[in-house]
Design an enzyme around this catalytic site. Sequence first.
Site, mmCIF file in Angstrom:
data_model
loop_
_atom_site.group_PDB
_atom_site.id
_atom_site.type_symbol
_atom_site.label_atom_id
_atom_site.label_comp_id
_atom_site.label_asym_id
_atom_site.label_seq_id
_atom_site.Cartn_x
_atom_site.Cartn_y
_atom_site.Cartn_z
ATOM 1 N N LYS A 79 0.836 -1.221 -0.108
ATOM 2 C CA LYS A 79 0.080 -0.079 0.061
ATOM 3 C C LYS A 79 0.900 1.204 -0.130
ATOM 4 O O LYS A 79 1.842 1.331 0.692
ATOM 5 C CB LYS A 79 -0.928 -0.192 1.302
ATOM 6 C CG LYS A 79 -1.760 1.199 1.540
ATOM 7 C CD LYS A 79 -3.023 1.018 0.933
ATOM 8 C CE LYS A 79 -4.103 1.978 0.695
ATOM 9 N NZ LYS A 79 -3.529 2.912 -0.626
ATOM 10 N N LYS A 103 5.463 2.651 8.295
ATOM 11 C CA LYS A 103 3.940 3.173 8.758
ATOM 12 C C LYS A 103 2.939 2.049 8.673
ATOM 13 O O LYS A 103 2.283 2.257 10.051
ATOM 14 C CB LYS A 103 3.446 4.140 7.753
ATOM 15 C CG LYS A 103 4.282 5.239 7.615
ATOM 16 C CD LYS A 103 3.693 6.202 6.484
ATOM 17 C CE LYS A 103 4.666 7.060 5.788
ATOM 18 N NZ LYS A 103 4.252 8.027 4.793
ATOM 19 N N LYS A 115 5.103 1.861 -3.350
ATOM 20 C CA LYS A 115 5.120 3.414 -3.788
ATOM 21 C C LYS A 115 5.298 3.418 -5.097
ATOM 22 O O LYS A 115 5.928 2.438 -5.632
ATOM 23 C CB LYS A 115 6.081 4.094 -2.858
ATOM 24 C CG LYS A 115 6.165 5.376 -2.780
ATOM 25 C CD LYS A 115 5.247 6.019 -2.002
ATOM 26 C CE LYS A 115 5.324 7.416 -1.600
ATOM 27 N NZ LYS A 115 4.720 7.698 -0.383
ATOM 28 N N THR A 199 -4.124 13.371 6.734
ATOM 29 C CA THR A 199 -2.645 13.307 6.950
ATOM 30 C C THR A 199 -2.342 14.463 7.633
ATOM 31 O O THR A 199 -1.867 14.423 8.657
ATOM 32 C CB THR A 199 -1.898 13.557 5.558
ATOM 33 O OG1 THR A 199 -2.002 12.534 4.637
ATOM 34 C CG2 THR A 199 -0.180 13.525 5.911
ATOM 35 N N ASN A 230 -1.242 19.719 -0.081
ATOM 36 C CA ASN A 230 -2.272 19.140 0.638
ATOM 37 C C ASN A 230 -2.089 19.277 2.219
ATOM 38 O O ASN A 230 -2.775 19.784 3.008
ATOM 39 C CB ASN A 230 -2.557 17.891 0.221
ATOM 40 C CG ASN A 230 -3.888 17.079 0.945
ATOM 41 O OD1 ASN A 230 -3.565 16.721 1.947
ATOM 42 N ND2 ASN A 230 -4.945 16.892 0.326
ATOM 43 N N SER A 357 -6.955 5.650 4.397
ATOM 44 C CA SER A 357 -6.925 5.171 3.192
ATOM 45 C C SER A 357 -7.132 3.476 3.305
ATOM 46 O O SER A 357 -7.942 3.056 2.692
ATOM 47 C CB SER A 357 -5.269 4.920 2.575
ATOM 48 O OG SER A 357 -5.219 5.972 1.677
HETATM 49 N N1 GLU Z 1 1.324 9.020 0.203
HETATM 50 C C1 GLU Z 1 0.756 8.786 1.589
HETATM 51 C C2 GLU Z 1 1.972 8.441 2.450
HETATM 52 O O1 GLU Z 1 3.005 8.652 1.896
HETATM 53 C C3 GLU Z 1 -0.520 7.978 1.515
HETATM 54 C C4 GLU Z 1 -0.406 6.581 1.309
HETATM 55 C C5 GLU Z 1 -1.694 5.741 1.398
HETATM 56 O O2 GLU Z 1 -2.544 6.308 1.793
HETATM 57 O O3 GLU Z 1 -1.747 4.665 0.870
HETATM 58 O O4 GLU Z 1 1.757 7.949 3.538
#
Ligand code: GLU
Length: 423
Positions: A79, A103, A115, A199, A230, A357
């Site tokens: 994810k 995370k 990613k 976030t 954002n 998410s």
């Molecule tokens: N791009 C965000 C991050 O770096 C969210 C990733 C997601 O929601 O999967 O955590």
Amino acid sequence: MSEMKIKELIAQSDSLLQSTQQVVKQALQHLHFDQVTYELLKEPLRFLTVRIPVKMDDGSVQVFTGYRSQHNDAIGPTKGGIRFHPDVTEDEIKALSLWMSIKCGITNLPFGGGKGGIVCDPRNMSFNEIERLSRGYVRAISQIVGPTKDIPAPDVFTNSQVMAWMMDEYSRIRELDSPGFITGKPLVLGGSAGRESSTALGVVMVTKEAAKLKGISLEGAKVIIQGFGNAGSYLAKFLHDAGSIIVGISDALGALYNPEGLDIDYLLDNRDSFGTVTNLFSDVITNAELLTKECDIIIPAAIENQINEGNVNGIKAKLIVEAANGPTTNKATEILNEKGVLIVPDVLANSGGVVVSYFEWVQNNQGLYWEHEEVIERLEKIMISSFHKIHSMSVNKRVNMRVAAYMVGLEKVSQAMKWRGWV
Ligand code: GLU
């Protein structure tokens, strides 16, 4: 030190992936995992490079390079977001996918890290060109992604519109409606209430906890926010509403500082869709200068390596909360820790995005949607308990918050690999 000189310094130091690997190694040693576990976690399990031809509005064809990195799927599907940025590199995407595993581990989600990124500058592309690029990227990676394989999301310079195009393209390829393929969608297409601001909201929740530890009250605290995209813009709004004084903000072109506090409502109303607003002012300073101004809290919410050997000694804040991914170099972290500055690391501070998410994916899978209050309540529980888990780990094991966060984040994935018989 000039911005040019700082860039040179960063270019000479370890890459993002190398510096991440150093902390991974330290964390695994503290947890007594063996070398093989490190060998498997130091790089993604899978990494795909794609070339995407896009018809531009003038009839020419431009070929873009894109990446998708799947760091580890021992716990579940991978994810993580997709960024559109001219500085995207293979190394950066690998490091970012590793951070996503951490995370998801910290917040106890049933996911591993992933990613993606495309080397492009959406600021110089039309709406239609961005749509064709987004769809082309999904066609190029469609074999390795999916709601039970790898679930993308927004990141730097991608938004709910990009997610909608990508979901549509994926659903067409698979010939079925597939909202759980991607998160960060618009509400009408199965997005979650509160995803867009999640976030920033998560950052505020952990900032409150960290501020208590440092004896700072958010009401009246002087805050500098680097970045006005954002995360940065929602942060400015939430903290301003909480009574903090936002003394500095910045965007890609420069920064604004006023010790009395900036007019946040004006800035929010007048920024463009990429968060650019300093072009409306004449008294603009540089991003590097902003970070060394007087304040209580700095929240970097832009890009990597912003607090580094070049400017770390000028930093006056007592608390740094990393809303951006990788804003502080390892060396700068060390120096700040020695000075007693508390750094809430990115993998904890900005994990609210991936948590909501996850909520979005759960709602898509069950076809039942939650009220905004329910999302906030669940998010708050996870953010606060994650903060305290990591803070206790840091106190008990006498390591800094970053190492503690990596320890908490990597423990579950290391155990999962063991149970599966991989290591
Ligand atoms: N791009 C965000 C991050 O770096 C969210 C990733 C997601 O929601 O999967 O955590």
